[in-house]
Design a protein around this motif. Structure first.
Motif, PDB file in Angstrom:
ATOM      1  N   MET A   1       0.827  -1.208   0.000  1.00 55.24           N
ATOM      2  CA  MET A   1       0.000   0.000   0.000  1.00 55.24           C
ATOM      3  C   MET A   1       0.863   1.261   0.000  1.00 55.24           C
ATOM      4  SD  MET A   1      -1.213   2.411   2.474  1.00 55.24           S
ATOM      5  CE  MET A   1      -2.680   3.338   2.819  1.00 55.24           C
TER       6      MET A   1
ATOM      7  N   LEU B   1      -4.706   2.881  -4.502  1.00 57.83           N
ATOM      8  CA  LEU B   1      -5.518   2.351  -3.409  1.00 57.83           C
ATOM      9  C   LEU B   1      -6.302   1.123  -3.843  1.00 57.83           C
ATOM     10  CD1 LEU B   1      -6.785   5.738  -1.937  1.00 57.83           C
ATOM     11  CD2 LEU B   1      -5.341   4.084  -0.740  1.00 57.83           C
TER      12      LEU B   1
ATOM     13  N   ALA C   1      -3.842  -1.684  -4.021  1.00 57.91           N
ATOM     14  CA  ALA C   1      -3.502  -2.111  -2.658  1.00 57.91           C
ATOM     15  C   ALA C   1      -4.619  -2.979  -2.085  1.00 57.91           C
ATOM     16  CB  ALA C   1      -3.254  -0.891  -1.775  1.00 57.91           C
TER      17      ALA C   1
ATOM     18  N   PHE D   1      -9.824  -0.556   0.389  1.00 55.01           N
ATOM     19  CA  PHE D   1      -8.652  -1.082   1.102  1.00 55.01           C
ATOM     20  C   PHE D   1      -8.918  -1.164   2.595  1.00 55.01           C
ATOM     21  CE2 PHE D   1      -4.665  -0.398   3.396  1.00 55.01           C
ATOM     22  CZ  PHE D   1      -3.911  -1.448   2.899  1.00 55.01           C
TER      23      PHE D   1
ATOM     24  N   VAL E   1      -3.367   4.088   7.114  1.00 57.02           N
ATOM     25  CA  VAL E   1      -3.554   2.814   6.421  1.00 57.02           C
ATOM     26  C   VAL E   1      -5.013   2.541   6.077  1.00 57.02           C
ATOM     27  CG1 VAL E   1      -3.296   0.311   6.628  1.00 57.02           C
ATOM     28  CG2 VAL E   1      -1.470   1.820   7.409  1.00 57.02           C
TER      29      VAL E   1
ATOM     30  N   CYS F   1      -7.387   4.880   6.083  1.00 53.09           N
ATOM     31  CA  CYS F   1      -7.865   6.035   5.313  1.00 53.09           C
ATOM     32  C   CYS F   1      -9.190   6.593   5.825  1.00 53.09           C
ATOM     33  CB  CYS F   1      -8.030   5.662   3.830  1.00 53.09           C
ATOM     34  SG  CYS F   1      -6.726   4.617   3.176  1.00 53.09           S
TER      35      CYS F   1
END
Length: 496
Positions: free
Chosen positions: A17, A37, A40, A340, A381, A383
């Motif tokens: 990521m 994203l 990821a 993600f 991570v 978000c």
């Protein structure tokens, strides 16, 4: 349900990521993280599948994560309409005009911070504050010669202070719910850390304002040129300030945020017709046929002459609004991020990292530091601001209780870092929103003094023990009894 994802595979997901985002933002000329994203999320899904997690479960995790962000997406779209409505109504030009006339350059930054604090405290929303008052203050700061990043930093600091301290804010209600504290105990306890941080920020803005103003005396002829240009773009009047007054009053009266913002859009429409001559000049068309188009696609109220100076061109760009469609870039980055975040939350990848932090956290100060770092990490991570409160809140609740620290200590820690650092990351919902509303890149972060000082103050209080309230023996025993009751209920459920 699948197997627990091994730590080395969790690291692969996180490294992938970070690597994809760095490639997208730093290497790719477009600098847009959307596809990074999504890729990821694909890596996370593959790792989850290897460990036996079914796609249907992962999909539910993604949808649950997107569902949490839907209110944010709705607010973004409505605020896009609202900014366009207020621009065409002459509201934002009037706010800029009067701000330039009233605010002295030496106290501009501290004034901007305080104004945004008041508006955000009344509305409980840093987003609404940045999308209305913040947009106008960016224009005022530009006219007074302040760099956009510096003004944006003061706006963000003020907006997040009010958001944190307002009982109307969703995060201010969510944090104590996760920690087991009451709302007003939580707010009163935040005064120590957030209040200290705000004092530091205001002192810094006062010093910065005086230093900047003394070294960059505003050119009065330039300011006159700017105000003349703004007056030529719209009807400047105190009456045009009624739409933002309505929104502030509506939310202060505890009306729901979304209907209040829609009301702000609707109230701006009649003022468009009051400003009709200027709007039709900007459109080169009749207003009555373009109201919906303005709300959807935006409008530019600054007609720049061919020989205009650079500062007039910059002000003209601030007199432009992109409407609802202008927010779709930000909404799409939120949806990409939630794909993600939903997978790493549903599969327990984030919980694995929190478990490591719990093992290394030693003593009261170490526990506070681990909590703050966890909030920062989840913001980066997953978000999502809400996950940065929910996940660490779940993970560290028992640790705080075992150390006999009152729940309000945990709720304060969650907000001291989770709420306030969410805007640091361009791919986070809050980060994307602040950059979109204020028209800045990440260069504003050093000037958002409250937002990076607050976690530091919180950790300092944790290590020194200042205001770290202990539970009474009765409170601790009650918590032990509640834990025992929960275990018994779980055993009965398993037996059933």
């Amino acid at each position: 349900m699948g197997r627990k994802v091994p730590m080395w595979q969790c690291l692969i997901v996180i490294v992938a990521m970070i690597g994809l985002l760095m490639w997208s933002i730093l290497m790719d000329r477009g600098g847009e993280p959307h596809i990074a994203l999504i890729l990821a999320a694909a890596v996370a899904a593959i790792v989850a599948k290897i460990n036996g997690w079914k796609w249907a479960y992962l999909e539910q995790g993604i949808l649950a994560s997107i569902n949490r962000s839907m209110q944010a997406c709705l607010i973004l779209g409505i605020v896009g309409c609202m900014i366009a409505s207020w621009m065409a109504a002459g509201t934002i030009p009037s706010m800029m005009y009067y701000g330039i006339q009233v605010i002295s350059p030496s106290v501009f930054l501290v004034t901007a911070c305080i104004l945004c604090s008041i508006v955000s405290l009344a509305t409980g929303s840093s987003w609404s504050t940045a999308g209305s008052m913040g947009v106008a203050l960016i224009g005022v700061g530009t006219a007074l010669g302040f760099p956009t990043a510096m003004t944006a930093g003061a706006v963000v600091s003020g907006a997040y202070f009010g958001d944190k301290m307002s009982p109307l804010s969703d995060t201010t209600n969510l944090a104590p719910a996760m920690a087991g504290a009451t709302l007003f105990d939580h707010i009163k306890h935040m005064i120590y850390t957030t209040g200290t941080s705000m004092i530091i920020a205001l002192v810094a803005y006062t010093v910065m304002g005086f230093l900047f103003a003394s070294g960059n005396e505003p050119d009065l002829s330039t300011i006159e040129e700017i105000t003349t240009f703004i007056k030529g773009s719209s009807n400047i009047s105190l009456l045009a300030l009624l739409p933002p007054v309505f929104v502030i009053v509506a939310v202060a009266l505890k009306l729901p945020a979304i209907p209040s913002l829609v009301g702000g859009v609707v109230i701006g429409v009649p003022f468009m017709f009051w400003n009709q001559a200027h709007v039709e000049t900007a459109l080169d068309d009749t207003l009555v046929n373009n109201v919906f188009s303005i709300l959807n696609n935006g409008i530019s109220m600054g007609n720049v002459p061919d020989n205009a100076s650079d500062i007039i061109n910059e002000v003209a760009s601030l007199l432009s609004a992109s409407g609802m469609q202008g927010m779709m870039w930000t909404i799409s980055i939120i949806l990409s991020a939630m794909c993600f975040g939903g997978i790493v939350d549903a599969t327990g990848i984030m919980a694995s990292f929190a478990g490591i932090l719990l093992k290394v956290a030693k003593g009261r100060g170490g526990l506070v530091l681990a909590t703050e770092f966890s909030c920062l990490f989840v913001n980066a991570v997953c978000c999502d601001q809400y996950l940065s409160l929910v996940l660490p809140g779940r993970m560290f609740k028992e640790a705080f209780e075992d150390m006999r620290l009152a729940p309000k200590n945990l709720s304060r820690c969650l907000e001291d870092c989770g709420t306030i650092t969410s805007n640091f990351f361009p791919w986070n919902t809050c980060g994307a929103t602040m950059r979109s509303f204020l028209g800045v890149d990440s260069s504003y972060i050093p000037f958002a003094i409250l937002n990076w000082v607050n976690p530091v103050v919180s950790v300092f209080f944790g290590f020194t023990g200042i205001t770290m309230t202990k539970m009474t023996e009765e409170e601790y025993q009650r918590i032990l009894e509640e834990r025992e009751a929960e275990k018994e209920a779980a055993i009965k459920a398993m037996g059933a």
